[in-house]
Design a protein around this motif. Structure first.
Motif, PDB file in Angstrom:
ATOM      1  N   TRP A  92       0.838  -1.198   0.000  1.00  0.00           N
ATOM      2  CA  TRP A  92       0.000   0.000   0.000  1.00  0.00           C
ATOM      3  C   TRP A  92       0.876   1.253   0.000  1.00  0.00           C
ATOM      4  O   TRP A  92       0.634   2.207  -0.721  1.00  0.00           O
ATOM      5  N   ARG A  93       1.943   1.225   0.826  1.00  0.00           N
ATOM      6  CA  ARG A  93       2.852   2.375   0.871  1.00  0.00           C
ATOM      7  C   ARG A  93       3.502   2.615  -0.488  1.00  0.00           C
ATOM      8  O   ARG A  93       3.629   3.757  -0.941  1.00  0.00           O
ATOM      9  N   GLU A  94       3.888   1.558  -1.166  1.00  0.00           N
ATOM     10  CA  GLU A  94       4.502   1.703  -2.488  1.00  0.00           C
ATOM     11  C   GLU A  94       3.508   2.295  -3.486  1.00  0.00           C
ATOM     12  O   GLU A  94       3.868   3.165  -4.289  1.00  0.00           O
ATOM     13  N   ALA A  95       2.260   1.859  -3.442  1.00  0.00           N
ATOM     14  CA  ALA A  95       1.236   2.419  -4.325  1.00  0.00           C
ATOM     15  C   ALA A  95       1.030   3.909  -4.023  1.00  0.00           C
ATOM     16  O   ALA A  95       0.899   4.726  -4.946  1.00  0.00           O
ATOM     17  N   CYS A  96       1.038   4.262  -2.753  1.00  0.00           N
ATOM     18  CA  CYS A  96       0.894   5.667  -2.360  1.00  0.00           C
ATOM     19  C   CYS A  96       2.088   6.491  -2.826  1.00  0.00           C
ATOM     20  O   CYS A  96       1.937   7.636  -3.247  1.00  0.00           O
ATOM     21  N   ARG A  97       3.279   5.906  -2.770  1.00  0.00           N
ATOM     22  CA  ARG A  97       4.480   6.603  -3.232  1.00  0.00           C
ATOM     23  C   ARG A  97       4.385   6.891  -4.727  1.00  0.00           C
ATOM     24  O   ARG A  97       4.718   7.984  -5.185  1.00  0.00           O
ATOM     25  N   LYS A  98       3.891   5.932  -5.486  1.00  0.00           N
ATOM     26  CA  LYS A  98       3.748   6.127  -6.931  1.00  0.00           C
ATOM     27  C   LYS A  98       2.723   7.222  -7.228  1.00  0.00           C
ATOM     28  O   LYS A  98       2.939   8.049  -8.116  1.00  0.00           O
ATOM     29  N   ASP A  99       1.611   7.217  -6.482  1.00  0.00           N
ATOM     30  CA  ASP A  99       0.606   8.275  -6.654  1.00  0.00           C
ATOM     31  C   ASP A  99       1.212   9.640  -6.360  1.00  0.00           C
ATOM     32  O   ASP A  99       0.991  10.606  -7.095  1.00  0.00           O
ATOM     33  N   LEU A 100       1.977   9.722  -5.284  1.00  0.00           N
ATOM     34  CA  LEU A 100       2.614  10.971  -4.895  1.00  0.00           C
ATOM     35  C   LEU A 100       3.598  11.431  -5.966  1.00  0.00           C
ATOM     36  O   LEU A 100       3.629  12.605  -6.341  1.00  0.00           O
ATOM     37  N   GLU A 101       4.356  10.504  -6.499  1.00  0.00           N
ATOM     38  CA  GLU A 101       5.317  10.836  -7.557  1.00  0.00           C
ATOM     39  C   GLU A 101       4.600  11.408  -8.780  1.00  0.00           C
ATOM     40  O   GLU A 101       5.047  12.409  -9.360  1.00  0.00           O
TER      41      GLU A 101
END
Length: 91
Positions: free
Chosen positions: A56-65
């Protein structure tokens, strides 16, 4: 999309990433705290929760990027960036 909408998406993406990071930290700390007395099944369940939180954190990081790239594009900056977040674990 106008600048105000992108800034609002950025704020939501940051909040979402921070929540995901807290969840990862929670499961790391929980596993660390229980490592000496938890049963194998409790440890496996904790690891499963940790892996879900990491995904989930990785998906959120991609969204943020993506939002950061969009925000920079709206500012007419010719910058090619990649957002990297490093988690430093406790030992």
């Amino acid at each position: 999309m106008n600048m105000e909408e992108v800034i609002e998406r950025f704020r939501r993406a940051i909040d979402k990433y921070e929540k995901a990071k807290r969840k990862v930290d929670y499961w790391i700390n929980t596993l660390h705290r229980k490592k000496d007395y938890a049963s194998d099944s409790e440890i496996k369940e904790g690891i499963r929760h940790l892996l879900e939180a990491l995904q989930w954190r990785e998906a959120c990081r991609k969204d943020l990027e993506e939002v950061v790239k969009e925000l920079l594009g709206l500012n007419d900056l010719n910058i090619n960036i990649e957002v990297e977040v490093e988690v430093i674990g406790k030992r």
